[in-house]
Design a protein around this motif. Structure first.
Motif, PDB file in Angstrom:
ATOM      1  N   VAL A  33     -24.694  -2.474  33.892  1.00 13.12           N
ATOM      2  CA  VAL A  33     -24.554  -1.216  34.116  1.00 13.12           C
ATOM      3  C   VAL A  33     -22.938  -0.916  33.505  1.00 13.12           C
ATOM      4  CG1 VAL A  33     -25.071   0.752  35.434  1.00 13.12           C
ATOM      5  CG2 VAL A  33     -26.570  -0.890  35.087  1.00 13.12           C
ATOM      6  N   MET A  34     -21.983  -1.478  34.366  1.00 11.07           N
ATOM      7  CA  MET A  34     -20.862  -0.752  34.461  1.00 11.07           C
ATOM      8  C   MET A  34     -19.907  -1.696  33.374  1.00 11.07           C
ATOM      9  SD  MET A  34     -20.250   1.039  37.446  1.00 11.07           S
ATOM     10  CE  MET A  34     -18.764   1.422  37.143  1.00 11.07           C
ATOM     11  N   ARG A  35     -20.517  -2.871  32.793  1.00 10.26           N
ATOM     12  CA  ARG A  35     -20.230  -3.564  32.170  1.00 10.26           C
ATOM     13  C   ARG A  35     -20.164  -2.831  30.513  1.00 10.26           C
ATOM     14  NH1 ARG A  35     -17.978  -8.731  31.386  1.00 10.26           N
ATOM     15  NH2 ARG A  35     -18.151 -10.068  33.475  1.00 10.26           N
ATOM     16  N   TRP A  36     -21.719  -2.048  30.628  1.00  6.66           N
ATOM     17  CA  TRP A  36     -21.680  -1.027  29.132  1.00  6.66           C
ATOM     18  C   TRP A  36     -21.114   0.008  29.485  1.00  6.66           C
ATOM     19  CZ3 TRP A  36     -23.628   4.136  28.810  1.00  6.66           C
ATOM     20  CH2 TRP A  36     -24.552   3.737  27.672  1.00  6.66           C
ATOM     21  N   TYR A  37     -20.908   0.750  30.884  1.00 12.20           N
ATOM     22  CA  TYR A  37     -19.914   2.035  31.079  1.00 12.20           C
ATOM     23  C   TYR A  37     -18.538   1.800  30.588  1.00 12.20           C
ATOM     24  CZ  TYR A  37     -23.951   5.550  32.884  1.00 12.20           C
ATOM     25  OH  TYR A  37     -24.569   6.215  33.373  1.00 12.20           O
TER      26      TYR A  37
END
Length: 195
Positions: A33-37
C-alpha cells in the motif's frame, strides 16, 4: 529519504520478530500500500523507503504488544535502521501508543492507511471472492459504520488520518482499496513462499 536496508533485509528483520502469518501478511500489505501511495503522491524516488516503513511498522507488535512503538526503536537500531525511518515507524501509533506525531506526507498516509488496511482486509474476507478486486467504497462504508465489525480497527484513527491528509473519508477509502488491489496478487504469492 534513504534506507540502509535492502528489501530482503527488511523482510528478514520483520520475520525475526514476527512468526504469526497474520502479522507477516499485514506487514506485506502495508508495504504494498505504501509503495502504491509513493507513486500516486509523486514520491516515486522514495518508494523503497515508503515500502520498508510499511513493512516494518509493526515490528514489535507480536512479541511486545504492551510496548508497541516503544520497543521498535531498540529493535530497529540494532539492525542499523536510520533515525528517520525509526521516527516514521513510530509515528503510525501516534495518540495510541506513541507520542511521535506524523509529520511527512508518508507518515500521515501510514497513520491513516494502517488501520484502514485492516478494515478492508476483514471486509474482503467476508466477500465471496475473498478479494479486494471487486470491493467498492459503498460496501466498505457500511462495514465502517458497523462498530462491531473488525472492532479492533479504530474508526477514530482512520477519520483523524483522513483529516490530517486533507482528504475525505471516501477519498482515503477509495485510494487505499486501489492500493491494496495493486499488491494483492504479489502478497498471495509471497505468503505461499513463506509458508
Amino acid at each position: 529519504m534513504t534506507t540502509t536496508l535492502t528489501r530482503q533485509e527488511a523482510l528478514d528483520l520483520l520475520r525475526k520478530y514476527n512468526k504469526e502469518s497474520f502479522h507477516i501478511l499485514h506487514g506485506l500489505t502495508v508495504e504494498g500500500v505504501m509503495r502504491w501511495y509513493a507513486e500516486e503522491e509523486g514520491f516515486g524516488e522514495d518508494q523503497e523507503y515508503w515500502g520498508q516503513v510499511g513493512l516494518l511498522h509493526d515490528i514489535d507488535f507480536e512479541l511486545y504488544p504492551e510496548e508497541h512503538c516503544k520497543k521498535a526503536p531498540e529493535l530497529l537500531r540494532e539492525a542499523g535502521v536510520s533515525e528517520d525511518m525509526i521516527h516514521s515507524v513510530c509515528s503510525h501509533g501516534y495518540g495510541l501508543c506513541s507520542d511521535v506525531e506524523p509529520e511527512h506526507q508518508m507518515e500521515k498516509i501510514l497513520f491513516a492507511a494502517d488501520e484502514l488496511t485492516g478494515l478492508i482486509w476483514a471486509a474482503a474476507k467476508m466477500r465471496p471472492s475473498k478479494s479486494v478486486m471487486d470491493m467498492e467504497v459503498s460496501s466498505l462504508k457500511k462495514k465502517f459504520k458497523d462498530k462491531r465489525f473488525a472492532a479492533g480497527c479504530s474508526r477514530d484513527v482512520i477519520k483523524d488520518g483522513a483529516e490530517r491528509l486533507g482528504w475525505t473519508l471516501e477519498e482515503l477509502m477509495e485510494k487505499t482499496i486501489l492500493a491494496m488491489r495493486s499488491c494483492e496478487e504479489m502478497i498471495q504469492k509471497e505468503m505461499e513462499g513463506i509458508g
